[in-house]
Scaffold this motif. Sequence first.
Motif, PDB file in Angstrom:
ATOM      1  N   GLU A  26       0.682  -1.502  -0.256  1.00 19.56           N
ATOM      2  CA  GLU A  26       0.150  -0.073   0.208  1.00 19.56           C
ATOM      3  C   GLU A  26       1.200   1.617   0.155  1.00 19.56           C
ATOM      4  OE1 GLU A  26      -3.511  -0.047   2.905  1.00 19.56           O
ATOM      5  OE2 GLU A  26      -3.643  -1.794   2.510  1.00 19.56           O
ATOM      6  N   LEU A  27       1.874   1.834   0.784  1.00 18.59           N
ATOM      7  CA  LEU A  27       2.640   2.509   0.896  1.00 18.59           C
ATOM      8  C   LEU A  27       3.562   2.799  -0.693  1.00 18.59           C
ATOM      9  CD1 LEU A  27       4.299   4.718   2.337  1.00 18.59           C
ATOM     10  CD2 LEU A  27       6.130   2.956   3.202  1.00 18.59           C
ATOM     11  N   GLN A  28       4.172   1.686  -1.018  1.00 19.19           N
ATOM     12  CA  GLN A  28       4.715   0.980  -2.760  1.00 19.19           C
ATOM     13  C   GLN A  28       3.900   2.191  -3.535  1.00 19.19           C
ATOM     14  OE1 GLN A  28       6.122  -2.428  -3.259  1.00 19.19           O
ATOM     15  NE2 GLN A  28       6.768  -2.835  -1.455  1.00 19.19           N
ATOM     16  N   GLU A  29       2.261   1.834  -3.290  1.00 17.54           N
ATOM     17  CA  GLU A  29       1.415   2.616  -4.336  1.00 17.54           C
ATOM     18  C   GLU A  29       1.633   3.973  -3.868  1.00 17.54           C
ATOM     19  OE1 GLU A  29      -0.185   1.396  -6.941  1.00 17.54           O
ATOM     20  OE2 GLU A  29       1.373  -0.079  -6.310  1.00 17.54           O
ATOM     21  N   VAL A  30       1.579   3.991  -2.773  1.00 16.08           N
ATOM     22  CA  VAL A  30       1.129   5.786  -2.277  1.00 16.08           C
ATOM     23  C   VAL A  30       2.319   6.649  -2.505  1.00 16.08           C
ATOM     24  CG1 VAL A  30       1.189   7.734  -0.427  1.00 16.08           C
ATOM     25  CG2 VAL A  30      -0.481   5.419  -0.361  1.00 16.08           C
ATOM     26  N   VAL A  31       3.350   6.535  -2.624  1.00 13.49           N
ATOM     27  CA  VAL A  31       5.029   7.042  -3.045  1.00 13.49           C
ATOM     28  C   VAL A  31       4.996   6.842  -4.525  1.00 13.49           C
ATOM     29  CG1 VAL A  31       7.616   6.461  -2.901  1.00 13.49           C
ATOM     30  CG2 VAL A  31       6.384   5.177  -1.402  1.00 13.49           C
ATOM     31  N   LYS A  32       4.674   6.369  -5.559  1.00 11.82           N
ATOM     32  CA  LYS A  32       3.734   5.770  -6.883  1.00 11.82           C
ATOM     33  C   LYS A  32       3.267   7.072  -7.339  1.00 11.82           C
ATOM     34  CE  LYS A  32       4.366   1.548  -8.107  1.00 11.82           C
ATOM     35  NZ  LYS A  32       3.254   0.058  -8.596  1.00 11.82           N
ATOM     36  N   LYS A  33       3.130   8.211  -5.868  1.00 15.62           N
ATOM     37  CA  LYS A  33       1.411   9.156  -6.218  1.00 15.62           C
ATOM     38  C   LYS A  33       2.154  10.200  -5.444  1.00 15.62           C
ATOM     39  CE  LYS A  33      -2.312   6.600  -6.235  1.00 15.62           C
ATOM     40  NZ  LYS A  33      -3.835   5.971  -5.163  1.00 15.62           N
ATOM     41  N   ILE A  34       3.064  10.491  -4.719  1.00 14.05           N
ATOM     42  CA  ILE A  34       4.075  10.932  -4.755  1.00 14.05           C
ATOM     43  C   ILE A  34       4.474  11.975  -5.329  1.00 14.05           C
ATOM     44  CG2 ILE A  34       5.820  12.529  -2.703  1.00 14.05           C
ATOM     45  CD1 ILE A  34       5.182   9.846  -0.962  1.00 14.05           C
ATOM     46  N   PRO A  35       4.636  13.780  -5.842  1.00 16.35           N
ATOM     47  CA  PRO A  35       5.381  14.173  -6.715  1.00 16.35           C
ATOM     48  C   PRO A  35       6.735  14.221  -6.546  1.00 16.35           C
ATOM     49  CG  PRO A  35       3.834  15.602  -5.852  1.00 16.35           C
ATOM     50  CD  PRO A  35       3.818  14.762  -4.519  1.00 16.35           C
ATOM     51  N   LEU A  36       7.224  14.534  -7.754  1.00 19.35           N
ATOM     52  CA  LEU A  36       8.924  14.166  -7.279  1.00 19.35           C
ATOM     53  C   LEU A  36       9.544  15.689  -6.103  1.00 19.35           C
ATOM     54  CD1 LEU A  36      11.221  13.024 -10.208  1.00 19.35           C
ATOM     55  CD2 LEU A  36      11.276  11.694  -7.815  1.00 19.35           C
ATOM     56  N   ASP A  37       8.638  16.150  -6.611  1.00 23.02           N
ATOM     57  CA  ASP A  37       9.308  17.932  -6.307  1.00 23.02           C
ATOM     58  C   ASP A  37       8.867  17.642  -4.672  1.00 23.02           C
ATOM     59  OD1 ASP A  37       6.495  18.484  -6.319  1.00 23.02           O
ATOM     60  OD2 ASP A  37       6.616  20.377  -6.654  1.00 23.02           O
ATOM     61  N   LYS A  38       8.115  16.895  -4.117  1.00 25.72           N
ATOM     62  CA  LYS A  38       7.506  16.930  -2.568  1.00 25.72           C
ATOM     63  C   LYS A  38       7.867  15.945  -1.707  1.00 25.72           C
ATOM     64  CE  LYS A  38       5.216  20.841  -1.973  1.00 25.72           C
ATOM     65  NZ  LYS A  38       5.646  21.852  -1.231  1.00 25.72           N
TER      66      LYS A  38
END
Length: 259
Positions: free
Chosen positions: A184-196
């Motif tokens: 689940e965390l891995q799926e969240v990380v995919k969505k986090i903008p690189l600049d954040k």
Amino acid sequence: MFVDSHCHLDRLDKTTEELSELLTFAQRRGVEHFLCVCVSVGEFPNMLEKVQGLANVSVSCGVHPLHQDEACDYDTLLNMARHPDVVAIGETGLDYFYSADTKAVQLTSFVDHIKVANELNKPLIIHTRDAREDTIDLLKQYKNPETKGVLHCFTESWDMAQEAIELGFYISISGIVTFKTATELQEVVKKIPLDKLLIETDSPWLAPVPYRGKQNQPGYVREVGEFIAQLKGISVEELAAVTTQNFYKLFAITPTSLR
């Protein structure tokens, strides 16, 4: 080059000389700066003394939500956090998973930290676990618009990450993301903008694969970065460059001042 945006060098069972050797190892692996995060204001002077001779180490000042038996009043926190070497306030926050029984004192402490960050214009380092609603609500209620920060060792939902980002916060990911159970965390990380996005070890805890079960150390932030780069489908070099730039921007550190 990488940065370990959150580690506890004073919690490693090492002498200052041994810590210097660990950081030299990390530097050989491409890690150029380290933020040593305080969990107890009472231990802050000892932490500061332990890391002062180490190259490229910044420090924070605060009281971890699970250390409320060592809580301090607002004025004490403010005076300690004025130290010129302190680049951030925390870690602070709320943890109802491990310590719901101290909720009242956690809430008071968190608000004090937010107000100190506002007064000193220093970013917040926030620990949050099973306390999404209160964490976001208190930030909305007490944080100045100019006050920024990071939700560190993030393991919560994408909805919470979005709310934090809208408030001007970064999201920092630890070695937990490399665990097989962290889908689940891995799926969240995919969505986090690189600049954040930031990366960290939270050492001496949470060593990433393939070091899981061993004592963590700042040099292992490379594995965190490599794993996230693969998740996001970008090069390790790009991941390192962006997260390092994000770190210096958030904590107002000039890379040219590194020694």
